[in-house]
Design a protein around this motif. Structure first.
Motif, PDB file in Angstrom:
ATOM      1  N   TRP A  90       0.844  -1.208   0.000  1.00 26.09           N
ATOM      2  CA  TRP A  90       0.000   0.000   0.000  1.00 26.09           C
ATOM      3  C   TRP A  90       0.865   1.239   0.000  1.00 26.09           C
ATOM      4  CZ3 TRP A  90      -0.321   3.398   4.282  1.00 26.09           C
ATOM      5  CH2 TRP A  90       0.243   2.933   5.474  1.00 26.09           C
ATOM      6  N   VAL A  91       0.300   2.316  -0.549  1.00 25.40           N
ATOM      7  CA  VAL A  91       1.028   3.564  -0.776  1.00 25.40           C
ATOM      8  C   VAL A  91       0.340   4.678   0.006  1.00 25.40           C
ATOM      9  CG1 VAL A  91       1.615   5.298  -2.524  1.00 25.40           C
ATOM     10  CG2 VAL A  91       1.854   2.849  -3.045  1.00 25.40           C
ATOM     11  N   LEU A  92       1.134   5.497   0.666  1.00 24.37           N
ATOM     12  CA  LEU A  92       0.608   6.647   1.405  1.00 24.37           C
ATOM     13  C   LEU A  92       0.890   7.928   0.629  1.00 24.37           C
ATOM     14  CD1 LEU A  92      -0.596   7.902   4.032  1.00 24.37           C
ATOM     15  CD2 LEU A  92       1.748   7.997   4.916  1.00 24.37           C
ATOM     16  N   ASP A  93      -0.172   8.679   0.319  1.00 19.08           N
ATOM     17  CA  ASP A  93      -0.019  10.028  -0.252  1.00 19.08           C
ATOM     18  C   ASP A  93      -0.468  11.017   0.826  1.00 19.08           C
ATOM     19  OD1 ASP A  93      -0.183  12.454  -1.612  1.00 19.08           O
ATOM     20  OD2 ASP A  93      -0.804  11.510  -3.487  1.00 19.08           O
ATOM     21  N   PRO A  94       0.485  11.642   1.514  1.00 12.96           N
ATOM     22  CA  PRO A  94       0.156  12.461   2.695  1.00 12.96           C
ATOM     23  C   PRO A  94      -0.214  13.892   2.306  1.00 12.96           C
ATOM     24  CG  PRO A  94       2.522  12.378   2.437  1.00 12.96           C
ATOM     25  CD  PRO A  94       1.931  11.580   1.275  1.00 12.96           C
ATOM     26  N   VAL A  95      -1.337  14.057   1.583  1.00 10.23           N
ATOM     27  CA  VAL A  95      -1.715  15.360   1.022  1.00 10.23           C
ATOM     28  C   VAL A  95      -1.814  16.427   2.124  1.00 10.23           C
ATOM     29  CG1 VAL A  95      -3.463  16.623  -0.291  1.00 10.23           C
ATOM     30  CG2 VAL A  95      -3.035  14.193  -0.771  1.00 10.23           C
ATOM     31  N   ALA A  96      -1.026  17.487   1.993  1.00  8.57           N
ATOM     32  CA  ALA A  96      -1.071  18.643   2.892  1.00  8.57           C
ATOM     33  C   ALA A  96      -0.739  18.303   4.344  1.00  8.57           C
ATOM     34  CB  ALA A  96      -2.416  19.358   2.805  1.00  8.57           C
ATOM     35  N   VAL A  97      -0.031  17.170   4.547  1.00  6.97           N
ATOM     36  CA  VAL A  97       0.432  16.869   5.911  1.00  6.97           C
ATOM     37  C   VAL A  97       1.308  18.030   6.395  1.00  6.97           C
ATOM     38  CG1 VAL A  97       2.484  15.601   5.117  1.00  6.97           C
ATOM     39  CG2 VAL A  97       1.543  15.141   7.371  1.00  6.97           C
ATOM     40  N   GLY A  98       1.176  18.370   7.648  1.00  7.64           N
ATOM     41  CA  GLY A  98       1.963  19.468   8.201  1.00  7.64           C
ATOM     42  C   GLY A  98       1.200  20.782   8.193  1.00  7.64           C
ATOM     43  N   ALA A  99       0.316  20.955   7.195  1.00  3.31           N
ATOM     44  CA  ALA A  99      -0.404  22.218   7.077  1.00  3.31           C
ATOM     45  C   ALA A  99      -1.732  22.185   7.820  1.00  3.31           C
ATOM     46  CB  ALA A  99      -0.646  22.545   5.605  1.00  3.31           C
ATOM     47  N   LEU A 100      -2.299  21.008   8.000  1.00  2.00           N
ATOM     48  CA  LEU A 100      -3.639  20.891   8.588  1.00  2.00           C
ATOM     49  C   LEU A 100      -3.621  19.793   9.641  1.00  2.00           C
ATOM     50  CD1 LEU A 100      -5.551  21.262   5.237  1.00  2.00           C
ATOM     51  CD2 LEU A 100      -5.731  22.837   7.167  1.00  2.00           C
ATOM     52  N   ILE A 110      -5.891  19.147 -12.283  1.00  2.00           N
ATOM     53  CA  ILE A 110      -6.058  18.622 -10.933  1.00  2.00           C
ATOM     54  C   ILE A 110      -5.968  17.095 -10.978  1.00  2.00           C
ATOM     55  CG2 ILE A 110      -8.589  18.283 -10.815  1.00  2.00           C
ATOM     56  CD1 ILE A 110      -6.540  20.068  -8.121  1.00  2.00           C
ATOM     57  N   GLY A 111      -5.251  16.523 -10.027  1.00  2.00           N
ATOM     58  CA  GLY A 111      -5.210  15.071  -9.927  1.00  2.00           C
ATOM     59  C   GLY A 111      -4.027  14.407 -10.580  1.00  2.00           C
ATOM     60  N   THR A 112      -3.135  15.161 -11.218  1.00  2.00           N
ATOM     61  CA  THR A 112      -1.968  14.489 -11.809  1.00  2.00           C
ATOM     62  C   THR A 112      -1.082  13.910 -10.697  1.00  2.00           C
ATOM     63  OG1 THR A 112      -0.923  16.669 -12.006  1.00  2.00           O
ATOM     64  CG2 THR A 112      -1.863  15.721 -14.005  1.00  2.00           C
ATOM     65  N   GLY A 113      -0.925  14.652  -9.615  1.00  2.00           N
ATOM     66  CA  GLY A 113      -0.144  14.135  -8.488  1.00  2.00           C
ATOM     67  C   GLY A 113      -0.852  12.992  -7.782  1.00  2.00           C
ATOM     68  N   CYS A 114      -2.129  13.177  -7.483  1.00  2.00           N
ATOM     69  CA  CYS A 114      -2.875  12.129  -6.775  1.00  2.00           C
ATOM     70  C   CYS A 114      -2.959  10.846  -7.605  1.00  2.00           C
ATOM     71  CB  CYS A 114      -4.277  12.620  -6.417  1.00  2.00           C
ATOM     72  SG  CYS A 114      -4.289  13.925  -5.149  1.00  2.00           S
ATOM     73  N   SER A 115      -3.137  10.980  -8.913  1.00  2.00           N
ATOM     74  CA  SER A 115      -3.220   9.752  -9.719  1.00  2.00           C
ATOM     75  C   SER A 115      -1.839   9.108  -9.872  1.00  2.00           C
ATOM     76  CB  SER A 115      -3.886  10.011 -11.065  1.00  2.00           C
ATOM     77  OG  SER A 115      -3.261  11.035 -11.757  1.00  2.00           O
ATOM     78  N   LEU A 116      -0.775   9.878  -9.726  1.00  3.31           N
ATOM     79  CA  LEU A 116       0.566   9.290  -9.702  1.00  3.31           C
ATOM     80  C   LEU A 116       0.710   8.334  -8.509  1.00  3.31           C
ATOM     81  CD1 LEU A 116       3.492   9.033 -10.629  1.00  3.31           C
ATOM     82  CD2 LEU A 116       3.976  11.238  -9.566  1.00  3.31           C
ATOM     83  N   GLY A 117       0.145   8.717  -7.373  1.00  2.00           N
ATOM     84  CA  GLY A 117       0.144   7.799  -6.226  1.00  2.00           C
ATOM     85  C   GLY A 117      -0.559   6.488  -6.551  1.00  2.00           C
ATOM     86  N   ALA A 118      -1.655   6.575  -7.289  1.00  2.00           N
ATOM     87  CA  ALA A 118      -2.398   5.371  -7.678  1.00  2.00           C
ATOM     88  C   ALA A 118      -1.595   4.518  -8.653  1.00  2.00           C
ATOM     89  CB  ALA A 118      -3.742   5.768  -8.288  1.00  2.00           C
ATOM     90  N   VAL A 119      -0.895   5.176  -9.576  1.00  2.00           N
ATOM     91  CA  VAL A 119      -0.093   4.427 -10.552  1.00  2.00           C
ATOM     92  C   VAL A 119       1.104   3.762  -9.867  1.00  2.00           C
ATOM     93  CG1 VAL A 119       1.309   4.639 -12.656  1.00  2.00           C
ATOM     94  CG2 VAL A 119      -0.926   5.761 -12.509  1.00  2.00           C
ATOM     95  N   CYS A 120       1.694   4.436  -8.889  1.00  2.00           N
ATOM     96  CA  CYS A 120       2.744   3.775  -8.091  1.00  2.00           C
ATOM     97  C   CYS A 120       2.184   2.496  -7.451  1.00  2.00           C
ATOM     98  CB  CYS A 120       3.251   4.704  -6.997  1.00  2.00           C
ATOM     99  SG  CYS A 120       4.252   6.082  -7.594  1.00  2.00           S
ATOM    100  N   THR A 121       0.956   2.567  -6.945  1.00  2.00           N
ATOM    101  CA  THR A 121       0.331   1.392  -6.331  1.00  2.00           C
ATOM    102  C   THR A 121       0.170   0.263  -7.346  1.00  2.00           C
ATOM    103  OG1 THR A 121      -0.915   2.969  -4.970  1.00  2.00           O
ATOM    104  CG2 THR A 121      -1.615   0.675  -4.895  1.00  2.00           C
ATOM    105  N   ALA A 122      -0.297   0.605  -8.544  1.00  2.00           N
ATOM    106  CA  ALA A 122      -0.445  -0.406  -9.597  1.00  2.00           C
ATOM    107  C   ALA A 122       0.893  -1.051  -9.931  1.00  2.00           C
ATOM    108  CB  ALA A 122      -1.040   0.238 -10.859  1.00  2.00           C
ATOM    109  N   TYR A 123       1.934  -0.217 -10.073  1.00  2.00           N
ATOM    110  CA  TYR A 123       3.250  -0.733 -10.427  1.00  2.00           C
ATOM    111  C   TYR A 123       3.829  -1.608  -9.302  1.00  2.00           C
ATOM    112  CZ  TYR A 123       4.036   1.334 -14.994  1.00  2.00           C
ATOM    113  OH  TYR A 123       3.984   1.599 -16.335  1.00  2.00           O
TER     114      TYR A 123
END
Lengths: 271, 271, 271
Positions: free
Chosen positions: A91-101, A192-205
């Motif tokens: 599993w892959v963690l995408d920590p969106v905006a961690v530290g800011a909120l 929007i979503g190029t970064g977030c979908s990169l997390g998903a593609v890392c998961t697929a790979y």
């Protein structure tokens, strides 16, 4: 990474159609699913507390994207992490905006201790996750990629995972290795979503690589190469971020493993 | 189905602009709304427990898509089914991944007894809903369409509804009739939401058909024909699933009723 | 509005990249984010009760779109309004389907008293919010724009805000001024989210205008001009609403401030 490993990873995804369970924010759910279909994976956006754990045990990989979850989605993410860990699903963690909120910072600081195969974020997020920074304003990168190398190495060694830092150039870091990747196009951050979908593609790979005997470092690097190579091709065909969207999905689908290798440039960081 | 009935159904939707209430998963909500607008309907994504029941009484039709609802959305779905039933509004059940996941299986097995005008799913889902199979992995069809004919007939007779099975060819089944439809393009399963939005278009067609005196079987068949004909046209114009998306929406909007009839082929199943 | 003010507003957004917090419905979240990126703003879809208030204090502007919120999203909206008000952050109310549905009517009638910088809706919604009508069926406009002028003036004076009425022509109203804007294309209402993302763009323009010393009336008018001018350009390049989507995003990104001014026509209403 040898040419062989990159091409092997691209082919492994297309041949095995990994089933990728996505627990992600609603803003990017559709593009994430379409990107996964275009690269050759099969998306399933199963994120409820009742179903997420069971599903994680049968999925090829699980994406945990911490962008604005509801309280039910947080419960679903915890169930999915437990299900994935129990079944040995990467599993892959995408920590969106961690530290800011506050709420997602607490969630991410806990999640990172539970055994992700990879972490993907921008430099601000990786630094904040390692305790070295205070985060950015939302999803923007406010520090440059190189500044997060030490934080990434620390996370990679402490949690035995791959850490990917996205930016103008990407940096893929594992305990004993760090690789620069040059690819992409200036329109990518405008969609929007190029970064977030990169997390998903890392998961697929990662899901496909596990079966094929490819290292996690090479799998994550190949995921970034596929996305960035398609971005470069699409950018050259587009008048703006609207036409870029269509052209990028087309290129993700159409580029061969050989095309992808030819269109990117990699450089190992000397230790 | 006569040529007349298919064309009449397409025209009835465009002339009456049916108001379609969608209770659907967040991944496909946007494409579902855009598809409804393109075929000539008016979408309303009203799904909260407080509003869904009232809205179902004024809508032309209601879509219940069971893909990954939150607990509030489940409550909204129950309220909408009750509101639709009370007001005589036709509603459609899309039993996404029934059989594969516990929570939605329980919901769908209950919902099917509450009087849907139509059920739309892939072969795995239709078999699981009829008690004849254990479901697939998420939304993938893992059995072929013909294998679900008996299950579809059983559901159609027991619940007095139309059952549509989506696949490489589609099969529309009601108590006394079954019709094969050949249309579409190989890019359609690579675009998320083509199946889910087909459920919404069936709802629009059923809403318009009720007013126009067209049978529910013909309405559901015409909905599939419209979607598949546009898919065929769009596929021939597209380089991949990204450009297919735009071209498909354009074709849904632009094809005439006569075009649609010419572009598909129907075959009645002998009893 | 002078030509100078319109062009200044467009340039102010592109130069300052306002951070726009969107609390909006899931159907339009993706297109809203892409529209904001295309006009030069930075979107953040932060809407949870725990985070929305803190974020509103650092955002340049906050959008409150009342289309089908979950109970958590309602709580998040209340927190965001409080956070924005406390910090002096301008916020925009989009009262989707107010008057037609009970829960959101109650929410909107309360929200309007809490100091929005602007309200954006169709004629039915503006009339219902002012107590002059019973709302439409969902998001459709069922009354013409001119019929809502008095209701808009009443709201603008009572709440000291700008009120924008969307329709075939748009009408921007503040306490002492009312301006007609002619722009757009017939494909715009066929693409879901053009209205909702207009509310977000008004928010971006208000956030940037505050810094640049541009009036709120001119900021809201410029936001409508930018969106409508891009719609006109995109419509002339498109075969249907699918290709319109891409072309519209491209035009939002590519049109210069001078292009935008040239492509729209404004007319002040004599008092």
């Amino acid at each position: 990474m040898t040419t062989h490993a990159l091409q092997d990873a691209v082919k492994a995804v297309r041949e095995s159609t990994p089933l990728v369970q996505c627990l992600t924010n609603t803003v990017v759910a559709e593009i994430t699913a379409n990107v996964l279909l275009a690269v050759g994976a099969s998306p399933a956006m199963c994120d409820t507390p009742e179903e997420a754990g069971d599903f994680a045990a049968i999925a090829s990989g699980v994406l945990i994207n911490a962008g604005t979850p509801s309280s039910e989605q947080y419960d679903g993410m915890r169930a999915a992490i437990a299900g994935a860990t129990g079944a040995g699903t990467p599993w892959v963690l995408d920590p969106v905006a961690v530290g800011a909120l506050r709420q997602r910072t607490a969630f991410c600081l806990d999640a990172v201790t539970r055994g992700p195969a990879a972490i993907r974020g921008n430099a601000s997020e990786i630094r904040a996750l390692a305790g070295a920074g205070s985060g950015g304003r939302g999803v923007d990168a406010t520090t440059d990629v190189a500044s997060a190398l030490d934080a990434a190495r620390q996370l990679a060694r402490e949690h035995d995972c791959v850490v990917a830092i996205s930016g103008e150039r990407d940096l893929i870091v594992s305990a004993e290795r760090a690789t620069w990747l040059r690819s992409g196009h200036r329109f990518m951050p405008l969609l929007i979503g190029t970064g977030c979908s990169l997390g998903a593609v890392c998961t697929a790979y990662l899901g496909a690589a596990k079966e094929a005997g490819i290292s996690a470092h090479d799998a994550v690097l190949a995921a970034h190469a596929h996305m960035g190579a398609a971005g470069g091709v699409a950018g050259s065909l587009s008048a703006g971020p609207g036409s870029f969207h269509s052209a990028w999905i087309d290129a993700l689908y159409a580029l061969s493993a050989e095309d992808i290798e030819r269109l990117v440039s990699c450089e190992e960081v000397e230790a």
